[in-house]
Design an enzyme around this catalytic site. Structure first.
Site, PDB file in Angstrom:
ATOM      1  N   CYS A 122      -9.023   4.584   6.042  1.00 54.35           N
ATOM      2  CA  CYS A 122      -9.660   3.354   5.541  1.00 54.35           C
ATOM      3  C   CYS A 122     -11.070   3.198   6.144  1.00 54.35           C
ATOM      4  CB  CYS A 122      -8.800   2.142   5.896  1.00 54.35           C
ATOM      5  SG  CYS A 122      -9.485   0.595   5.254  1.00 54.35           S
ATOM      6  N   ARG A 165      -9.806   4.451  -4.169  1.00 49.76           N
ATOM      7  CA  ARG A 165      -8.748   5.473  -4.195  1.00 49.76           C
ATOM      8  C   ARG A 165      -7.344   4.891  -4.039  1.00 49.76           C
ATOM      9  NH1 ARG A 165     -11.511   8.632   0.641  1.00 49.76           N
ATOM     10  NH2 ARG A 165     -11.575   6.444   1.285  1.00 49.76           N
ATOM     11  N   HIS A 210      -4.047   1.885   4.117  1.00 44.28           N
ATOM     12  CA  HIS A 210      -4.101   3.336   3.870  1.00 44.28           C
ATOM     13  C   HIS A 210      -4.797   4.040   5.024  1.00 44.28           C
ATOM     14  CE1 HIS A 210      -8.434   3.625   2.480  1.00 44.28           C
ATOM     15  NE2 HIS A 210      -8.246   2.326   2.416  1.00 44.28           N
ATOM     16  N   ASP A 240     -10.607  -0.215  -1.620  1.00 43.85           N
ATOM     17  CA  ASP A 240     -10.975   1.197  -1.780  1.00 43.85           C
ATOM     18  C   ASP A 240     -10.586   1.716  -3.172  1.00 43.85           C
ATOM     19  OD1 ASP A 240     -10.757   4.153  -1.587  1.00 43.85           O
ATOM     20  OD2 ASP A 240     -11.121   3.825   0.552  1.00 43.85           O
ATOM     21  N   CYS A 250      -6.139  -2.583   0.014  1.00 40.59           N
ATOM     22  CA  CYS A 250      -7.567  -2.368   0.277  1.00 40.59           C
ATOM     23  C   CYS A 250      -8.318  -2.232  -1.044  1.00 40.59           C
ATOM     24  CB  CYS A 250      -7.769  -1.123   1.130  1.00 40.59           C
ATOM     25  SG  CYS A 250      -9.509  -0.848   1.584  1.00 40.59           S
TER      26      CYS A 250
HETATM   27 CO    CO Z   1      -9.572   0.899   2.996  1.00 40.20          CO
END
Ligand code: CO
Length: 197
Positions: A101, A46, A98, A44, A42
């Site tokens: 998400c 993080r 994750h 993202d 992803c």
């Molecule tokens: Co995500």
């Protein structure tokens, strides 16, 4: 110091640190890229691929997008997979989703989010394929977590169904495709094949 100046300063310090530890590091990497892993994750902030599996530059070929989705006609993702499998000859493709998400979460609501809703349709498809199971989960957080897991498993199927991976298996290439999920809350990765059904 503003953020951008700070980034250049950080970069200089990092390059010096790496060079001090191994003066040949950058030279060697500049001559050859031979990672054994393709990471599909992803976007993202993080979930930075190299950091969470603690591998240095040169070890992981990376493709990230919102909610780690592999769409059959996505030329970008397909090109990454083809290059990784046919040219770099990676031994592992890791699809790592994750929990928590945002893309998966957004797909669970009917609130409009603009252009991205077209991308999130793929996640709604995943939810539709597993409608019975998901509807049987009363707790919304648990249902959300399960959809994050199911999405990874569906995307692994999509990877396996690409012409590139099918051809690789036809020629008995040394290639494994993994379904993993990362937990933002403890920083740990789980192999979905090891989780209880
Ligand atoms: Co995500």
């Amino acid at each position: 110091m503003n953020k951008i100046t700070e980034i250049f300063e950080n970069n200089k310090k990092w390059a010096k640190r790496v060079h001090d530890a191994d003066p040949q590091f950058f030279y060697k990497l500049s001559q050859l890229q031979k990672p054994e892993i393709l990471w599909i994750g992803c976007a993202d902030s993080r979930v930075p691929a190299n950091q969470i599996i603690d591998l240095p530059p040169g070890d992981v070929f990376v493709h990230r997008n919102i909610a780690n989705v592999i769409v059959h006609t996505d030329l970008n993702a397909l090109s990454v997979i083809q290059y990784a499998v046919d040219v770099l000859e990676v031994k592992h493709i890791i699809v790592c989703g994750h929990y928590g998400c945002g893309g998966v979460k957004a797909s669970m609501s009917e609130t409009p989010h603009g252009l991205i809703d077209n991308w999130l349709r793929h996640l709604k498809d995943v939810a539709r394929f597993h409608e019975d199971e998901l509807q049987s989960i009363a707790d919304e957080e648990a249902r959300f977590a399960r959809l994050c897991e199911l999405n990874v498993q569906e995307q692994v199927q999509n990877v396996l169904n690409t012409t590139v991976v099918r051809a690789a298996y036809d020629r008995d290439a040394d290639l494994q495709v993994h379904a993993w999920i990362y937990d933002l809350k403890d920083g740990l990765i789980r192999d979905l094949n090891d989780l209880p059904e």
